[in-house]
Design an enzyme around this catalytic site. Structure first.
Site, PDB file in Angstrom:
ATOM      1  N   PHE A   9       0.858  -1.195   0.000  1.00  0.00           N
ATOM      2  CA  PHE A   9       0.000   0.000   0.000  1.00  0.00           C
ATOM      3  C   PHE A   9       0.889   1.238   0.000  1.00  0.00           C
ATOM      4  O   PHE A   9       0.798   2.102   0.855  1.00  0.00           O
ATOM      5  CB  PHE A   9      -0.942  -0.037   1.217  1.00  0.00           C
ATOM      6  N   LYS A 125       6.594  -5.917 -11.806  1.00  0.00           N
ATOM      7  CA  LYS A 125       7.343  -6.404 -12.968  1.00  0.00           C
ATOM      8  C   LYS A 125       8.096  -7.704 -12.709  1.00  0.00           C
ATOM      9  O   LYS A 125       8.233  -8.526 -13.613  1.00  0.00           O
ATOM     10  CB  LYS A 125       8.380  -5.361 -13.381  1.00  0.00           C
ATOM     11  N   GLU A 149      -1.575  -4.829 -16.641  1.00  0.00           N
ATOM     12  CA  GLU A 149      -1.383  -3.653 -17.509  1.00  0.00           C
ATOM     13  C   GLU A 149      -0.265  -2.757 -16.995  1.00  0.00           C
ATOM     14  O   GLU A 149       0.578  -2.289 -17.756  1.00  0.00           O
ATOM     15  CB  GLU A 149      -2.693  -2.876 -17.614  1.00  0.00           C
ATOM     16  N   VAL A 152       3.988  -2.411 -17.632  1.00  0.00           N
ATOM     17  CA  VAL A 152       4.730  -1.976 -18.817  1.00  0.00           C
ATOM     18  C   VAL A 152       4.770  -0.446 -18.955  1.00  0.00           C
ATOM     19  O   VAL A 152       5.830   0.161 -18.837  1.00  0.00           O
ATOM     20  CB  VAL A 152       4.192  -2.644 -20.098  1.00  0.00           C
ATOM     21  N   GLY A 206      13.017  13.976  -9.544  1.00  0.00           N
ATOM     22  CA  GLY A 206      12.469  12.724  -9.034  1.00  0.00           C
ATOM     23  C   GLY A 206      12.204  11.684 -10.105  1.00  0.00           C
ATOM     24  O   GLY A 206      11.608  10.638  -9.849  1.00  0.00           O
ATOM     25  N   GLU A 209      16.525   7.700 -10.020  1.00  0.00           N
ATOM     26  CA  GLU A 209      16.993   7.326  -8.682  1.00  0.00           C
ATOM     27  C   GLU A 209      18.405   7.874  -8.459  1.00  0.00           C
ATOM     28  O   GLU A 209      19.106   8.226  -9.409  1.00  0.00           O
ATOM     29  CB  GLU A 209      17.075   5.786  -8.568  1.00  0.00           C
ATOM     30  N   ASP A 220      15.402  -1.581 -16.689  1.00  0.00           N
ATOM     31  CA  ASP A 220      13.960  -1.371 -16.511  1.00  0.00           C
ATOM     32  C   ASP A 220      13.225  -1.667 -17.822  1.00  0.00           C
ATOM     33  O   ASP A 220      12.237  -2.410 -17.843  1.00  0.00           O
ATOM     34  CB  ASP A 220      13.708   0.083 -16.061  1.00  0.00           C
ATOM     35  N   LYS A 224      10.379  -4.863 -19.157  1.00  0.00           N
ATOM     36  CA  LYS A 224       9.141  -4.590 -19.883  1.00  0.00           C
ATOM     37  C   LYS A 224       9.119  -5.304 -21.231  1.00  0.00           C
ATOM     38  O   LYS A 224       8.084  -5.824 -21.663  1.00  0.00           O
ATOM     39  CB  LYS A 224       8.976  -3.082 -20.057  1.00  0.00           C
ATOM     40  N   GLY A 321       3.993   7.623 -12.698  1.00  0.00           N
ATOM     41  CA  GLY A 321       3.152   8.558 -11.946  1.00  0.00           C
ATOM     42  C   GLY A 321       2.193   7.821 -11.035  1.00  0.00           C
ATOM     43  O   GLY A 321       1.781   6.707 -11.330  1.00  0.00           O
TER      44      GLY A 321
END
Lengths: 340, 340
Positions: A9, A125, A149, A152, A206, A209, A220, A224, A321
């Site tokens: 959470f 992922k 969904e 990716v 931001g 990293e 990353d 995907k 986001g």
């Protein structure tokens, strides 16, 4: 009425929770979607379970102070696996942290949910990339939906697009911009910034990293690409099969030379059917300005599907986001609702 | 098993028929989709009906010579309305010619199908643009599906995208390139051709009609804008409410000046929510090269949806073509199949 359990959470889970609260009435009215949150378990924030339903607003409030276990009257102190075992949820929303090497503990959460016939909706992922086939089979065997969904391009539809809007097409290639951080850096280098300065700005905003390796070295995007290869193209591609190069070798001079030639450097993730085999790569490529991918700037992502009936179809949208990724979970919940 | 009746069997209907034949096995295997064609009625090619099923390959063969009525053993000589009345089809595929002023005879076909509880799948812009609300209500009252993906951007998903992949979003604006002919002309003018020469080339390549008015004056895009306004945005916009300007006033000099300023002329169809009202327009606009619509060249189309949860999401794909438009009907059939 879908009964929901959140495993994890953090930002993404709370992003979904805020949308669910804000849109409760309209989702019921326009999509016939009703929900009740019956459990939340977070590794650092604690847990709460009540099979008769929890107050989502109160949960969000408690989560902000890291004290979900303070929920009055709920069963508390359950870890993720115990929560999955004890909840009467129809859908487990797995948004705990991702480990791209071992996929744990998320993979155990996935399995525990599906083995109990609970639908699984996730942005995680790690297990999706590493164990896609096994998870899909387990879901099928238990007549549960496995939807991912958000693994990716956040909530920008790519998995659902392929499944629901491009069905019946043979897809021979998927290529696109799958990492917002590197695209932001490359876009800024085109404006004259050095790699170092562009990275620094991404970190300050931001987007990147402190240790930017996963983004700038293409790991990353690689995860995907593996998910797209396995899910949309049904290929057995593993992370070690992907030909990967990051953007750290691209200089300001390279960017300028490309621009002079009417081209633009992009970090392109690609899965391509070649004869019987499927090849996957993540590599910087110079794309023509007439390519729909060329105009995709900043942290935006984009994917082009090469189809036999429509030719190339490109989708462009946000790749990250809180709200944007939270939404990916909502559209998967709505898909489960639509399928009845 | 979906039983299908074709009303109209020209390029688009035959496009779908060819896909259905070519993909019969894979659609069954991967999408659980099975079909049988039970009737075809075309204004010039004749008709054939057999509620036990017709041979689609033979129908295509006969259609090529304009002699569907030669189908051995079938009931022949039925017009479109008689065909809809007598067929046991579950789905009527309405692909007869479109009349954007009266919507007839297609609107009567739509009504006849829906009143009988038959699903309606169409590429026919006329009745969809003019009578969207009435047709939707009639479908709902008869528990039938009304699907019309192909009325906007051929098989490129825009209606299904909004319904299935962007559900739950509030859409405040839709804008895009909805006419391939004008985009082809503008793209060629950027390469230095005059409007006249660019139009001539479009005509020679079959993109533009001998009388190009519907395209170049924006009437084709206007019908699509009206369909998007009514269907995706739930607005009561009629053709006369759309602020329309075509591309005939744009000179080679205008195109050059825009290019010098880093801009590009595009014929933009737009529907925008402003306060309580919805405004619609079709107008040439200078778009920035960073806009995903800027890189959309030639006969390709594109639409950007402004959403509250994802921000802008853009889809780019073909806006015309036999296979491409035929596919729009297939994806609508698959949606009906998926919803059970």
């Amino acid at each position: 009425m879908q009964k929901l359990a959140f495993i994890g959470f953090g930002v993404v889970g709370q992003g979904l929770a805020e949308i669910l609260l804000e849109k409760k009435e309209i989702l019921n009215k326009e999509n016939g979607f009703e929900y009740s949150v019956v459990a939340v378990s977070d590794f650092t924030k604690g847990s709460a379970l009540d099979n008769n339903g929890l107050d989502l607003e109160k949960l969000l409030e408690l989560a902000k102070n890291g004290k979900i276990s303070d929920y009055p009257g709920a069963t508390t102190g359950l870890d993720a696996l115990e929560t999955i075992k004890k909840t009467n949820a129809d859908v487990v929303i797995e948004v705990s942290y991702t480990d791209i090497k071992t996929a744990e503990p998320a993979n155990s959460h996935f399995r525990a949910a599906l083995e109990r016939g609970k639908h699984l909706v996730t942005t995680n992922k790690g297990p999706t990339a590493l164990f896609f086939r096994e998870i899909s089979d387990l879901a099928k065997a238990n007549k549960a939906e496995f939807r991912y969904e958000g693994t990716v391009v956040a909530g920008t539809p790519v998995i659902n697009l392929a499944e629901m809007c491009l069905a019946g097409n043979e897809i021979s290639e998927i290529r696109g911009i799958l990492n917002g951080t590197t695209n932001f850096i490359l876009t800024n280098m085109e404006k004259g910034k050095s790699y170092k300065d562009a990275l620094k700005e991404a970190q300050e905003l931001g987007f990147a990293e402190a240790d930017p390796t996963a983004d700038v070295e293409g790991f990353d995007a690689l995860a995907k690409v593996v998910i797209l290869a396995k899910s949309v193209m049904g290929a057995e591609i593993n992370p070690e099969d992907v030909d990967r190069t990051g953007i750290t070798g691209i200089s300001l001079d390279d960017v300028k030379k490309a621009a002079d030639a009417g081209l633009r450097w992009k970090l392109i993730g690609k899965v391509k059917r070649e004869g019987g085999a499927v090849k996957a790569s993540v590599k910087p490529e110079k794309v023509a300005l007439t390519d729909p991918l060329a105009s995709v700037g900043g942290a935006t992502n984009a994917l082009t599907f090469e189809t036999d009936l429509l030719g190339p179809v490109t989708i462009v949208g946000p790749g990250a986001g809180k709200k944007e990724t939270g939404y990916s979970l909502l559209i998967d919940l709505l898909a489960i609702n639509m399928k009845g």
